[in-house]
Design a protein around this motif. Structure first.
Motif, PDB file in Angstrom:
ATOM      1  N   ILE A   1       0.837  -1.199   0.000  1.00  0.00           N
ATOM      2  CA  ILE A   1       0.000   0.000   0.000  1.00  0.00           C
ATOM      3  C   ILE A   1       0.876   1.255   0.000  1.00  0.00           C
ATOM      4  CG2 ILE A   1      -1.646   1.347   1.368  1.00  0.00           C
ATOM      5  CD1 ILE A   1      -2.849  -1.294   2.325  1.00  0.00           C
ATOM      6  N   ALA A   2       1.908   1.255   0.827  1.00  0.00           N
ATOM      7  CA  ALA A   2       2.795   2.415   0.905  1.00  0.00           C
ATOM      8  C   ALA A   2       3.516   2.654  -0.421  1.00  0.00           C
ATOM      9  CB  ALA A   2       3.807   2.219   2.029  1.00  0.00           C
ATOM     10  N   ARG A   3       3.942   1.578  -1.087  1.00  0.00           N
ATOM     11  CA  ARG A   3       4.645   1.740  -2.363  1.00  0.00           C
ATOM     12  C   ARG A   3       3.710   2.252  -3.459  1.00  0.00           C
ATOM     13  NH1 ARG A   3       6.206  -2.899  -4.423  1.00  0.00           N
ATOM     14  NH2 ARG A   3       5.385  -4.313  -2.829  1.00  0.00           N
ATOM     15  N   VAL A   4       2.457   1.802  -3.436  1.00  0.00           N
ATOM     16  CA  VAL A   4       1.476   2.304  -4.406  1.00  0.00           C
ATOM     17  C   VAL A   4       1.240   3.795  -4.189  1.00  0.00           C
ATOM     18  CG1 VAL A   4      -0.963   2.222  -5.066  1.00  0.00           C
ATOM     19  CG2 VAL A   4       0.318   0.099  -4.789  1.00  0.00           C
ATOM     20  N   VAL A   5       1.086   4.196  -2.929  1.00  0.00           N
ATOM     21  CA  VAL A   5       0.861   5.611  -2.616  1.00  0.00           C
ATOM     22  C   VAL A   5       2.075   6.444  -3.018  1.00  0.00           C
ATOM     23  CG1 VAL A   5       0.568   7.237  -0.713  1.00  0.00           C
ATOM     24  CG2 VAL A   5      -0.817   5.161  -0.797  1.00  0.00           C
ATOM     25  N   ASP A   6       3.272   5.954  -2.720  1.00  0.00           N
ATOM     26  CA  ASP A   6       4.485   6.675  -3.095  1.00  0.00           C
ATOM     27  C   ASP A   6       4.588   6.841  -4.612  1.00  0.00           C
ATOM     28  OD1 ASP A   6       5.259   6.969  -0.482  1.00  0.00           O
ATOM     29  OD2 ASP A   6       6.567   5.200  -0.473  1.00  0.00           O
ATOM     30  N   ALA A   7       4.173   5.817  -5.342  1.00  0.00           N
ATOM     31  CA  ALA A   7       4.255   5.870  -6.799  1.00  0.00           C
ATOM     32  C   ALA A   7       3.331   6.941  -7.375  1.00  0.00           C
ATOM     33  CB  ALA A   7       3.918   4.506  -7.397  1.00  0.00           C
ATOM     34  N   THR A   8       2.198   7.202  -6.715  1.00  0.00           N
ATOM     35  CA  THR A   8       1.306   8.254  -7.219  1.00  0.00           C
ATOM     36  C   THR A   8       1.941   9.634  -7.063  1.00  0.00           C
ATOM     37  OG1 THR A   8       0.137   8.603  -5.099  1.00  0.00           O
ATOM     38  CG2 THR A   8      -0.688   6.866  -6.556  1.00  0.00           C
ATOM     39  N   ARG A   9       2.799   9.774  -6.076  1.00  0.00           N
ATOM     40  CA  ARG A   9       3.420  11.082  -5.827  1.00  0.00           C
ATOM     41  C   ARG A   9       4.559  11.376  -6.790  1.00  0.00           C
ATOM     42  NH1 ARG A   9       3.865   9.802   0.656  1.00  0.00           N
ATOM     43  NH2 ARG A   9       1.618   9.811   1.099  1.00  0.00           N
ATOM     44  N   SER A  10       5.149  10.335  -7.356  1.00  0.00           N
ATOM     45  CA  SER A  10       6.283  10.532  -8.269  1.00  0.00           C
ATOM     46  C   SER A  10       5.917  10.343  -9.735  1.00  0.00           C
ATOM     47  CB  SER A  10       7.411   9.557  -7.901  1.00  0.00           C
ATOM     48  OG  SER A  10       6.957   8.207  -7.959  1.00  0.00           O
ATOM     49  N   ALA A  11       4.651  10.031 -10.023  1.00  0.00           N
ATOM     50  CA  ALA A  11       4.230   9.845 -11.411  1.00  0.00           C
ATOM     51  C   ALA A  11       4.346  11.158 -12.180  1.00  0.00           C
ATOM     52  CB  ALA A  11       2.799   9.325 -11.470  1.00  0.00           C
ATOM     53  N   ASP A  12       4.784  11.074 -13.423  1.00  0.00           N
ATOM     54  CA  ASP A  12       5.034  12.270 -14.222  1.00  0.00           C
ATOM     55  C   ASP A  12       3.775  13.097 -14.466  1.00  0.00           C
ATOM     56  OD1 ASP A  12       7.691  11.565 -14.401  1.00  0.00           O
ATOM     57  OD2 ASP A  12       7.446  10.485 -16.307  1.00  0.00           O
TER      58      ASP A  12
ATOM     59  N   LEU B   1      -3.454   5.376 -12.188  1.00  0.00           N
ATOM     60  CA  LEU B   1      -3.416   4.335 -11.166  1.00  0.00           C
ATOM     61  C   LEU B   1      -3.299   2.951 -11.786  1.00  0.00           C
ATOM     62  CD1 LEU B   1      -6.107   5.691  -8.683  1.00  0.00           C
ATOM     63  CD2 LEU B   1      -3.645   5.512  -8.297  1.00  0.00           C
ATOM     64  N   GLY B   2      -3.895   2.770 -12.956  1.00  0.00           N
ATOM     65  CA  GLY B   2      -3.730   1.494 -13.652  1.00  0.00           C
ATOM     66  C   GLY B   2      -2.285   1.235 -13.996  1.00  0.00           C
ATOM     67  N   GLN B   3      -1.585   2.277 -14.427  1.00  0.00           N
ATOM     68  CA  GLN B   3      -0.165   2.135 -14.738  1.00  0.00           C
ATOM     69  C   GLN B   3       0.650   1.901 -13.472  1.00  0.00           C
ATOM     70  OE1 GLN B   3       1.024   1.944 -17.793  1.00  0.00           O
ATOM     71  NE2 GLN B   3       3.109   1.602 -17.022  1.00  0.00           N
ATOM     72  N   VAL B   4       0.275   2.563 -12.388  1.00  0.00           N
ATOM     73  CA  VAL B   4       0.969   2.361 -11.113  1.00  0.00           C
ATOM     74  C   VAL B   4       0.855   0.907 -10.660  1.00  0.00           C
ATOM     75  CG1 VAL B   4       0.843   2.879  -8.638  1.00  0.00           C
ATOM     76  CG2 VAL B   4       0.823   4.736 -10.302  1.00  0.00           C
ATOM     77  N   LEU B   5      -0.333   0.329 -10.802  1.00  0.00           N
ATOM     78  CA  LEU B   5      -0.521  -1.066 -10.406  1.00  0.00           C
ATOM     79  C   LEU B   5       0.309  -2.017 -11.259  1.00  0.00           C
ATOM     80  CD1 LEU B   5      -4.371  -1.167  -9.712  1.00  0.00           C
ATOM     81  CD2 LEU B   5      -2.516  -1.241  -8.037  1.00  0.00           C
ATOM     82  N   LEU B   6       0.539  -1.631 -12.512  1.00  0.00           N
ATOM     83  CA  LEU B   6       1.384  -2.457 -13.380  1.00  0.00           C
ATOM     84  C   LEU B   6       2.859  -2.354 -12.997  1.00  0.00           C
ATOM     85  CD1 LEU B   6      -0.198  -1.795 -16.904  1.00  0.00           C
ATOM     86  CD2 LEU B   6      -0.374  -3.875 -15.537  1.00  0.00           C
ATOM     87  N   GLU B   7       3.265  -1.173 -12.541  1.00  0.00           N
ATOM     88  CA  GLU B   7       4.689  -0.938 -12.266  1.00  0.00           C
ATOM     89  C   GLU B   7       5.104  -1.326 -10.852  1.00  0.00           C
ATOM     90  OE1 GLU B   7       5.227   3.161 -13.102  1.00  0.00           O
ATOM     91  OE2 GLU B   7       5.117   2.924 -15.288  1.00  0.00           O
ATOM     92  N   VAL B   8       4.156  -1.319  -9.918  1.00  0.00           N
ATOM     93  CA  VAL B   8       4.485  -1.652  -8.519  1.00  0.00           C
ATOM     94  C   VAL B   8       4.139  -3.118  -8.282  1.00  0.00           C
ATOM     95  CG1 VAL B   8       4.033  -1.155  -6.097  1.00  0.00           C
ATOM     96  CG2 VAL B   8       4.035   0.706  -7.777  1.00  0.00           C
ATOM     97  N   PRO B   9       5.130  -3.967  -8.108  1.00  0.00           N
ATOM     98  CA  PRO B   9       4.846  -5.401  -7.933  1.00  0.00           C
ATOM     99  C   PRO B   9       4.251  -5.695  -6.566  1.00  0.00           C
ATOM    100  CG  PRO B   9       7.185  -4.995  -7.664  1.00  0.00           C
ATOM    101  CD  PRO B   9       6.573  -3.685  -8.084  1.00  0.00           C
ATOM    102  N   PRO B  10       3.226  -6.548  -6.512  1.00  0.00           N
ATOM    103  CA  PRO B  10       2.655  -6.939  -5.218  1.00  0.00           C
ATOM    104  C   PRO B  10       3.542  -7.973  -4.537  1.00  0.00           C
ATOM    105  CG  PRO B  10       1.533  -8.093  -6.980  1.00  0.00           C
ATOM    106  CD  PRO B  10       2.492  -7.148  -7.645  1.00  0.00           C
ATOM    107  N   PRO B  11       3.416  -8.136  -3.249  1.00  0.00           N
ATOM    108  CA  PRO B  11       4.185  -9.178  -2.563  1.00  0.00           C
ATOM    109  C   PRO B  11       3.722 -10.558  -3.016  1.00  0.00           C
ATOM    110  CG  PRO B  11       2.570  -8.205  -1.082  1.00  0.00           C
ATOM    111  CD  PRO B  11       2.575  -7.363  -2.308  1.00  0.00           C
ATOM    112  N   THR B  12       4.654 -11.483  -3.075  1.00  0.00           N
ATOM    113  CA  THR B  12       4.342 -12.821  -3.572  1.00  0.00           C
ATOM    114  C   THR B  12       4.277 -13.871  -2.475  1.00  0.00           C
ATOM    115  OG1 THR B  12       6.694 -13.191  -3.987  1.00  0.00           O
ATOM    116  CG2 THR B  12       5.358 -12.347  -5.817  1.00  0.00           C
TER     117      THR B  12
END
Length: 321
Positions: free
Chosen positions: A230-241, A305-316
């Motif tokens: 969750i934290a990595r997804v949120v962080d990715a929204t802040r750095s998206a171009d 957000l769709g792109q963020v979900l593609l770029e941020v890998p979930p835990p396995t």
């Protein structure tokens, strides 16, 4: 403390019963109904944005009728005043004292119909109560009680006589979603009289049941790896171009609460990355502020957000409880 499997099973059964009851009036929209229920059991509020005639008000009223509590409807208009929502203090000449007359916001489920038609001053009357479940009038704070859910609707097409919701107001909503048009089969059932009128919906749960379900949802186990996701997804929204302002910590907390409630609705005692994925767009999209150039190019928050979900890998894998 993690809830037991028996408690999770009871939660899922009660959740399904409530969803089935609402679906009597809103046919073919079970995923949206489930999202609204998840928001309610996460102590959040919902904004339904869709074109006229898709069933936004019917959904809100059917949910209100399904709960053995109080429900009110506020029709937002340009001349609506803050006191019309929160209530006012009136001087009683007989007693020589001021008396508080509660407004329609004092209810378990409040339908704010066409919320963007009221002035920003009136919209701001909801800021405190949606965040803290309290209303302050003349320096005195009053609790609205539990459970408390605001379901607001707005029409994105007609802009005449409307006021855009400010970002601070949007951030108070845990979820923003839409119903859309029903599929062909549901349309045929509706035309054939298959949809029940909202006034015919009978209550199936008590407010105390909802409070118990909300408390259970808070005890759903969320693995450290899922929290990190969750934290990595949120962080990715802040750095998206394409994003000028990403998701705040309020948004991250909202996603975490909703993840717990969704896991419980599935009859599980723990949350998974799939719970997070299913809730990212309805929980976070309305919190993003895009760059002007990106909006001009037709980029949407949902696409980001769709792109963020593609770029941020979930835990396995899952850590031991």
């Amino acid at each position: 403390m993690t809830i037991s499997q028996e408690q999770a099973t009871w939660f899922a059964q009660s959740f399904a019963q409530l969803g089935d009851n609402v679906e009597h009036a809103v046919l073919g929209k079970r995923p949206v109904i489930d999202l609204v229920l998840v928001a309610m059991l996460s102590e959040g509020h919902v904004l339904l944005e869709d074109v006229p005639g898709t069933g936004k008000t019917s959904l809100a009223r059917a949910l209100a009728q399904s709960v053995q509590g109080t429900n009110t409807r506020i029709q937002f208009t340009p001349d609506l005043l803050p006191g019309d929502i929160t209530g006012i203090t009136v001087y009683d000449q007989k007693s020589g004292e001021f008396e508080f007359h509660a407004g329609p916001i004092f209810a378990n489920i409040v339908l704010a119909d066409e919320i963007n038609r009221a002035s920003p001053k009136t919209q701001a009357a909801l800021l405190e109560v949606m965040e803290e479940s309290n209303v302050t009038v003349d320096g005195i704070s009053r609790a609205v009680g539990v459970p408390f859910l605001v379901i607001a609707t707005q029409n994105p097409v007609e802009q005449a006589g409307t006021y855009r919701l400010p970002e601070a107001q949007l951030d108070r909503f845990l979820m923003k979603t839409s119903l859309g048009y029903p599929d062909h089969a549901s349309t045929l059932r509706i035309l054939g009289g298959g949809a029940m009128a909202t006034k015919q919906i009978n209550p199936v749960v008590t407010p105390q049941t909802l409070v118990s379900m909300t408390d259970l949802a808070k005890d759903i186990y969320v693995d450290a790896l899922v929290l990190d996701y969750i934290a990595r997804v949120v962080d990715a929204t802040r750095s998206a171009d394409q994003v000028r302002l990403g998701v705040s910590i309020r948004g991250a907390l909202a996603l975490t609460r909703a993840t717990r409630a969704r896991a419980a609705s599935q009859g599980r005692t723990y949350a998974t990355p799939d719970d997070v994925k299913a809730l990212v767009i309805p929980t976070l999209a309305h919190r993003l502020i895009l760059q002007a150039e990106a909006e001009f190019d037709g980029v949407t928050a949902e696409a980001v957000l769709g792109q963020v979900l593609l770029e941020v890998p979930p835990p396995t894998q899952r850590e031991a409880v």
